[in-house]
Scaffold this motif. Structure first.
Motif, PDB file in Angstrom:
ATOM      1  N   SER A 207     -19.951   8.108  48.922  1.00  0.00           N
ATOM      2  CA  SER A 207     -20.020   9.198  49.893  1.00  0.00           C
ATOM      3  C   SER A 207     -21.484   9.543  50.161  1.00  0.00           C
TER       4      SER A 207
ATOM      5  N   LEU B 221     -20.462  13.114  54.718  1.00  0.00           N
ATOM      6  CA  LEU B 221     -19.319  12.226  54.925  1.00  0.00           C
ATOM      7  C   LEU B 221     -18.785  11.746  53.586  1.00  0.00           C
ATOM      8  N   ASP B 222     -17.450  11.637  53.472  1.00  0.00           N
ATOM      9  CA  ASP B 222     -16.909  11.028  52.264  1.00  0.00           C
ATOM     10  C   ASP B 222     -16.976   9.508  52.389  1.00  0.00           C
TER      11      ASP B 222
ATOM     12  N   PRO C 171     -14.715   7.016  52.471  1.00  0.00           N
ATOM     13  CA  PRO C 171     -13.921   6.357  53.521  1.00  0.00           C
ATOM     14  C   PRO C 171     -14.505   6.544  54.920  1.00  0.00           C
ATOM     15  N   GLU C 172     -15.084   7.727  55.195  1.00  0.00           N
ATOM     16  CA  GLU C 172     -15.692   7.963  56.504  1.00  0.00           C
ATOM     17  C   GLU C 172     -16.941   7.109  56.694  1.00  0.00           C
ATOM     18  N   VAL C 173     -17.746   6.988  55.640  1.00  0.00           N
ATOM     19  CA  VAL C 173     -18.947   6.150  55.729  1.00  0.00           C
ATOM     20  C   VAL C 173     -18.559   4.693  55.947  1.00  0.00           C
TER      21      VAL C 173
ATOM     22  N   ALA D 119     -15.825   3.466  57.231  1.00  0.00           N
ATOM     23  CA  ALA D 119     -15.253   3.270  58.572  1.00  0.00           C
ATOM     24  C   ALA D 119     -16.342   3.242  59.639  1.00  0.00           C
ATOM     25  N   ALA D 120     -17.330   4.150  59.537  1.00  0.00           N
ATOM     26  CA  ALA D 120     -18.412   4.187  60.523  1.00  0.00           C
ATOM     27  C   ALA D 120     -19.270   2.930  60.445  1.00  0.00           C
TER      28      ALA D 120
ATOM     29  N   THR E  48     -13.131  -2.726  54.582  1.00  0.00           N
ATOM     30  CA  THR E  48     -13.673  -1.482  54.050  1.00  0.00           C
ATOM     31  C   THR E  48     -13.117  -1.234  52.656  1.00  0.00           C
TER      32      THR E  48
ATOM     33  N   ARG F  21      -7.494   5.727  49.115  1.00  0.00           N
ATOM     34  CA  ARG F  21      -7.717   4.848  50.264  1.00  0.00           C
ATOM     35  C   ARG F  21      -7.451   3.385  49.909  1.00  0.00           C
TER      36      ARG F  21
ATOM     37  N   GLY G 250     -22.070  10.701  61.182  1.00  0.00           N
ATOM     38  CA  GLY G 250     -21.187   9.609  61.574  1.00  0.00           C
ATOM     39  C   GLY G 250     -21.797   8.739  62.654  1.00  0.00           C
TER      40      GLY G 250
ATOM     41  N   ARG H  64     -22.911   4.780  61.997  1.00  0.00           N
ATOM     42  CA  ARG H  64     -22.407   3.716  62.887  1.00  0.00           C
ATOM     43  C   ARG H  64     -23.572   2.946  63.499  1.00  0.00           C
TER      44      ARG H  64
END
Length: 366
Positions: free
Chosen positions: A9, A14-15, A17-19, A21-22, A38, A54, A351, A355
């Motif tokens: 994270s 951002l956690d 999973p968000e990192v 995904a981006a 991922t 996840r 985010g 990305r």
């Protein structure tokens, strides 16, 4: 090409999973022909439960009402997993007694009770084994709150219960563990990226107390209070306050080890649970990252663990971090969000810039 996104994270933004995904989206913007996998990571701190969930290894979230670090009722959850036919309960400090839950920060008053209450909920549900993630704690109570939740009784010279938190240990004179819950049949494993001992200059209070809101002038006395509790615990359960990791989570490492739990490096254990070694076996490139890359990043944290897996398999690795404070040796490429957007921009739209960083890494692949 197969690319694995395995970041920690970016704390406060951002956690994992968000990192992941981006990063994956940014890479695919530039190289849509590549296979992107991922695999969000954690080291036992904030986001461990989310990373495991996840991965598909966590089967059921069990909500539980606990006391937050400052005593307020709050809803948390523990995660049930299945491993070789056994029911395993994953409980993390960060979402039960975590520093991000304490407002204002008050390391002298904060308690680990909520974490203990979630552990008890998992025990009551009949789990065969516990996995306990210790990073991100708000308290420096030496595990006093945990012991209370598990059925222990901490009292002063008049037999009265002591107040929660480190400050409450000022008057502790006795410890009754006759009602203490036992470990489940399969035992407990403790995940931590911290190697500090319990007491002293490099111990739990003096090292991490200031970031939990303990003033410099109060550190010595706060450390002595934890030592007082540790002596009582050691007399009844054993325990080694000098053991590496005993200072984790304000002293929870010591108390859990005395209870019978086994301390292990958090990032390595999480990597195993989420199946990262298998993903690295198939990868051409692995991208990892964290909020701040510095000289400690290789010391049991996610970036160091991912790097070790890549080095052992001769797989190239890349890095994305909020800020890069030390030379990222061994990485094919590294991107700092602060260098891209400035500190304010990186924090306000993380985010977007993660990305963008994923795309920049992809653009450099030939």
């Amino acid at each position: 090409m197969t690319v694995v996104m395995a970041p920690d994270s970016f704390k406060g933004t951002l956690d994992a999973p968000e990192v992941a995904a981006a990063l994956g989206a940014g890479w695919s913007d530039v190289r849509p022909q590549d296979r992107v996998v991922t695999c969000p990571m954690a080291d036992g701190g904030e986001g461990t439960l989310a990373a495991v969930a996840r991965s598909g290894r966590g089967t059921v979230h069990h909500p539980v009402l606990v006391h937050g670090p400052l005593g307020e009722p709050t809803t948390a959850a523990w995660l049930e997993m299945e491993e070789d036919g056994a029911r395993v309960g994953l409980v993390e400090v960060a979402s039960t007694s975590g520093i991000t839950m304490a407002d204002p920060l008050d390391g002298l008053r904060a308690s680990s009770r909520g974490f203990g209450e979630a552990v008890v909920a998992a025990l009551d549900a009949g789990v065969d084994r516990l996995v306990l993630a210790l990073g991100g704690s708000a308290s420096s109570d030496g595990g006093a709150g945990l012991l209370t939740a598990l059925g222990g009784r901490l009292h002063d010279r008049l037999g009265r219960p002591v107040a929660p938190g480190n400050a409450g240990l000022e008057g502790i004179a006795g410890l009754d563990l006759s009602g203490l819950r036992s470990l489940p049949a399969g035992g407990a494993v403790v995940l931590s990226d911290v190697r500090n001992p319990l007491l002293g200059r490099s111990g739990a209070v003096r090292t991490y107390g200031p970031q939990k809101g303990i003033r410099q002038a109060d550190l010595h006395r706060a450390d002595e209070r934890v030592g007082r509790l540790a002596g009582l615990v050691r007399d009844r359960l054993g325990g080694d306050e000098h053991a590496p990791g005993s200072g984790a989570a304000g002293g929870l490492g010591f108390t859990l080890a005395a209870w019978g739990a086994r301390l292990v490096p958090g990032a390595e254990a999480v990597a195993s649970v989420v199946g990262l070694p298998g993903f690295v076996d198939e990868a051409d490139v692995v991208v990892t990252g964290e909020g701040r890359f510095d000289a400690t990043s290789a010391q049991g944290k996610v970036v160091g663990t991912v790097s070790g897996l890549c080095d052992a398999r001769a797989v190239e690795r890349m890095l994305v971090a909020g800020s890069v404070e030390d030379t990222p040796t061994g990485f094919r490429a590294a991107v700092s969000l602060v260098d891209l957007a400035g500190a304010t921009g990186a924090m306000s739209a993380p985010g977007r810039w993660v990305r963008d960083a994923g795309g920049r890494l992809a653009a450099g692949v030939t």
